[in-house]
Design a protein around this motif. Structure first.
Motif, PDB file in Angstrom:
ATOM      1  N   ASP A 165       0.434  -1.084   0.024  1.00 42.81           N
ATOM      2  CA  ASP A 165      -0.179  -0.009  -0.641  1.00 42.81           C
ATOM      3  C   ASP A 165       0.887   1.057  -0.257  1.00 42.81           C
ATOM      4  O   ASP A 165       1.675   1.194   0.822  1.00 42.81           O
ATOM      5  CB  ASP A 165      -0.825   0.326   1.410  1.00 42.81           C
ATOM      6  CG  ASP A 165      -2.216  -1.285   0.931  1.00 42.81           C
ATOM      7  OD1 ASP A 165      -2.005  -1.480   2.808  1.00 42.81           O
ATOM      8  OD2 ASP A 165      -2.496  -1.379   0.433  1.00 42.81           O
ATOM      9  N   SER A 189      -2.334   1.750   5.912  1.00 42.46           N
ATOM     10  CA  SER A 189      -3.676   0.543   5.839  1.00 42.46           C
ATOM     11  C   SER A 189      -4.570   0.614   6.852  1.00 42.46           C
ATOM     12  O   SER A 189      -4.585   1.271   7.839  1.00 42.46           O
ATOM     13  CB  SER A 189      -3.129  -0.762   6.277  1.00 42.46           C
ATOM     14  OG  SER A 189      -3.585  -2.517   6.155  1.00 42.46           O
ATOM     15  N   GLN A 230     -10.921   3.755  -0.509  1.00 38.61           N
ATOM     16  CA  GLN A 230     -10.710   3.332   0.014  1.00 38.61           C
ATOM     17  C   GLN A 230     -11.098   1.157   0.594  1.00 38.61           C
ATOM     18  O   GLN A 230     -10.601   0.924   1.440  1.00 38.61           O
ATOM     19  CB  GLN A 230     -11.746   3.913   1.007  1.00 38.61           C
ATOM     20  CG  GLN A 230     -11.414   5.230   0.159  1.00 38.61           C
ATOM     21  CD  GLN A 230     -12.655   6.517   1.599  1.00 38.61           C
ATOM     22  OE1 GLN A 230     -13.627   6.104   1.002  1.00 38.61           O
ATOM     23  NE2 GLN A 230     -12.736   6.814   2.532  1.00 38.61           N
ATOM     24  N   LYS A 277     -10.116  -1.233  -1.065  1.00 36.96           N
ATOM     25  CA  LYS A 277      -8.531  -2.013  -1.174  1.00 36.96           C
ATOM     26  C   LYS A 277      -7.966  -1.118   0.354  1.00 36.96           C
ATOM     27  O   LYS A 277      -7.958  -2.945   0.341  1.00 36.96           O
ATOM     28  CB  LYS A 277      -8.055  -1.040  -2.240  1.00 36.96           C
ATOM     29  CG  LYS A 277      -8.781  -1.607  -3.643  1.00 36.96           C
ATOM     30  CD  LYS A 277      -6.914  -1.158  -5.200  1.00 36.96           C
ATOM     31  CE  LYS A 277      -8.387  -0.879  -5.953  1.00 36.96           C
ATOM     32  NZ  LYS A 277      -6.938  -0.531  -6.652  1.00 36.96           N
ATOM     33  N   GLN A 278      -8.043  -0.885   1.333  1.00 34.73           N
ATOM     34  CA  GLN A 278      -7.480  -0.066   1.793  1.00 34.73           C
ATOM     35  C   GLN A 278      -8.199  -1.124   3.185  1.00 34.73           C
ATOM     36  O   GLN A 278      -7.952  -1.921   4.005  1.00 34.73           O
ATOM     37  CB  GLN A 278      -7.933   1.089   2.403  1.00 34.73           C
ATOM     38  CG  GLN A 278      -6.783   1.678   2.039  1.00 34.73           C
ATOM     39  CD  GLN A 278      -6.661   3.301   2.494  1.00 34.73           C
ATOM     40  OE1 GLN A 278      -6.522   3.595   3.582  1.00 34.73           O
ATOM     41  NE2 GLN A 278      -7.124   4.518   1.569  1.00 34.73           N
ATOM     42  N   ARG A 314      -7.235  -5.228   1.145  1.00 35.62           N
ATOM     43  CA  ARG A 314      -5.838  -6.246   0.951  1.00 35.62           C
ATOM     44  C   ARG A 314      -5.067  -6.803   1.090  1.00 35.62           C
ATOM     45  O   ARG A 314      -4.556  -8.067   1.141  1.00 35.62           O
ATOM     46  CB  ARG A 314      -5.428  -4.760   0.023  1.00 35.62           C
ATOM     47  CG  ARG A 314      -4.047  -5.022  -0.544  1.00 35.62           C
ATOM     48  CD  ARG A 314      -3.482  -3.123  -0.970  1.00 35.62           C
ATOM     49  NE  ARG A 314      -3.582  -3.345  -2.645  1.00 35.62           N
ATOM     50  CZ  ARG A 314      -4.209  -1.893  -2.979  1.00 35.62           C
ATOM     51  NH1 ARG A 314      -3.682  -1.262  -2.051  1.00 35.62           N
ATOM     52  NH2 ARG A 314      -4.345  -1.802  -4.278  1.00 35.62           N
TER      53      ARG A 314
END
Length: 539
Positions: A34, A38, A61, A63-64, A67
């Protein structure tokens, strides 16, 4: 007809019903590092594979939040991602304003490779006009054509033709086609003619093939797997000189193309510069399949060449899906021969063992469907790109449509601009883009809706039901099941292996996807368990 063709055997009409179980979603790649802090999502309880799309800011957002999960798969081709998420995580993603949809299993009936009304024929390159290109040294040499299908057997006329690929089915090799459809499709593109002393060739025998195997012997998969295969093709376009992507598959979904995930995927490939050819489907007047309904791609219907070299007696194949689309768009864009086609055989495959009377000699097989018309157009594009490698996909689409020859007495709703004419195509001036000013799909629709009637409730049985009888699933074609004419006839995109090295590539660079995170480490290693694709549409 050629002497070899006079000896071809006719197939006994046989209909076999196979079951497709699409549904389990991809397990995924290691996440890219990232560039932003995270965020950990609340996670508890059972998880479900979901597809997530939305605005760029909301997707970032999202994905954070997820992920960190090993199942996370970034899918910039649809401006989103997939992941296995708990109910709490799904709620958090929805709260961000994201579109969250679950993948679902489907069941479909298989296609019939039985007898049609004509003797088998291998004259489609002559009807298309490819032989005149060959005489001038144009055979598609060096142009990569990616085929999303059941794999490509690298034997016979296709030996040495497959330069790369990936097995998403879990069977272990993209050069093993245990179903038989992908090899047949590939033969119409780039078959060398070795097994017939040059009598049976593909349209672009010099082209390179890239095999993206999305189904095994039972032929089943899901929408997410097809989308990921599209992503792979874009990812490896620079490495393998992939200029053309062929999908002889589809569904009968009528979900609006502006929101459909499959439509969004093929548009993503188009935006990345690939020429995308898609089979229109084998549903006759039942309508154009998906993603063939997308206005950006080149949608190909099937003509009947009457087993004669002249085109004056050519007509529209009765099974070929006609337009307009559910959204009122004019489709198909053009047609190419799609009946009683002879192409490469995959010995021992499901199709091979189920329909032995369709074998042609030791190397070939016979079949009909828009599945086999679309790759002829893909081959024609390879010829054009060898001649003029700097052409854009938008120009090529316009040139294909302008150079097509209208068939007499056939409505435009069935033939589009007419039948493929390669000599006219190679002599054509650069044409304006027919895609100018079009809207785009945001992929926010439902994956289940994208699968249409393939969704589990109401599996068709053979030709009993009104929806699946007759022209839509007749013996003349891979019309099959529901990946319309992309009829992923069936049995099961089961799989276990979206593993690894194939996603490392140089092609996911920031120019294509404007992103900071597409480095090569991000695409190593995945797990795509469970596939189920065949039955819906190997058109």
């Amino acid at each position: 007809m050629l002497p070899l063709q006079r000896r071809l055997r006719r197939a006994v009409p046989t209909l076999v019903t196979l079951t497709l179980s699409l549904g389990v979603a991809p397990a995924a790649h290691a996440a890219a590092p990232d560039r932003v802090p995270s965020v950990t999502a609340t996670s508890s309880g059972p998880t479900t594979t979901i597809l997530v799309t939305g605005s760029a800011a909301a997707v970032l957002q999202g994905k954070q939040l997820v992920r960190h999960d090993s199942s996370f798969t970034d899918l910039p081709v649809i401006r989103g991602f997939s992941v296995k998420a708990s109910a709490a995580e799904r709620a958090q993603l929805i709260a961000l304003g994201l579109n969250v949809t679950e993948n679902v299993p489907v069941s479909v009936a298989d296609a019939d490779w039985g007898q049609d009304s004509h003797d088998a024929s291998a004259i489609y390159p002559q009807v298309d006009g490819a032989t005149s290109a060959w005489a001038n040294g144009i055979d598609g040499k060096g142009v990569g054509v990616a085929v999303i299908d059941t794999g490509i057997s690298d034997t016979g006329d296709l030996a040495g033709k497959v330069i790369d690929g990936y097995d998403f089915s879990g069977e272990g090799s993209y050069t093993t086609d245990s179903f038989g459809h992908g090899t047949f499709v590939a033969g119409t593109i780039a078959g060398s003619g070795t097994g017939s002393e040059g009598a049976i060739k593909g349209v672009a025998p010099g082209a390179n093939l890239v095999a993206l195997k999305v189904a095994g012997a039972d032929g089943s998969s899901d929408v997410l797997r097809v989308i990921t295969a599209v992503q792979w093709a874009v990812n490896h376009a620079a490495k393998d000189n992939i200029r053309v992507l062929n999908l002889s598959l589809g569904t009968d979904s009528t979900q609006d193309w502006r929101i459909d995930p499959l439509d969004a995927a093929v548009e993503g490939a188009w935006r990345a510069g690939l020429v995308v050819t898609v089979a229109a489907g084998n549903n006759g007047s039942g309508g154009i399949g998906k993603p063939a309904d997308d206005p950006y791609v080149i949608t190909v219907g099937a003509s009947d060449d009457g087993t004669t070299l002249g085109t004056d007696d050519d007509s529209i194949a009765p099974f070929s899906s006609t337009g307009p689309t559910a959204a009122g768009l004019a489709k198909p864009d053009l047609v190419a021969p799609g009946t009683h086609i002879v192409s490469s055989r995959s010995p021992g495959s499901t199709v091979d063992t189920t329909y032995p009377d369709s074998e042609v000699g030791s190397s070939y097989f016979r079949g009909s469907g828009t599945s086999f018309a679309a790759p002829q157009v893909a081959g024609a594009v390879a010829l054009l790109l060898q001649q003029r490698p700097n052409l854009t996909n938008n120009h090529i689409k316009g040139m294909l449509m302008r150079s097509a020859v209208p068939l007499p007495d056939a409505p435009t709703t069935a033939q589009g601009q007419g039948e493929l004419n390669i000599p006219a195509l190679l002599a054509a001036d650069t044409a304006p883009s027919p895609n100018k000013g079009l809207d785009t799909s945001d992929g926010s629709g439902s994956v289940a809706a994208s699968q249409g009637s393939l969704a589990d409730a109401g599996k068709p049985t053979g030709g009993d039901s009104t929806a699946w009888n007759s022209t839509a699933w007749n013996s003349t074609a891979w019309n099959s099941t529901a990946w319309n004419d992309a009829a992923w006839n069936s049995t099961a995109w089961n799989s276990t292996a979206w593993n690894s090295t194939a996603w490392n590539s140089t092609a996911w660079n920031s120019t294509a996807w404007n992103s900071t995170a597409w480095n090569s480490t991000a695409w190593n290693s995945i797990a795509w368990t469970s596939m189920g694709f065949w039955s819906t549409a190997w058109n």
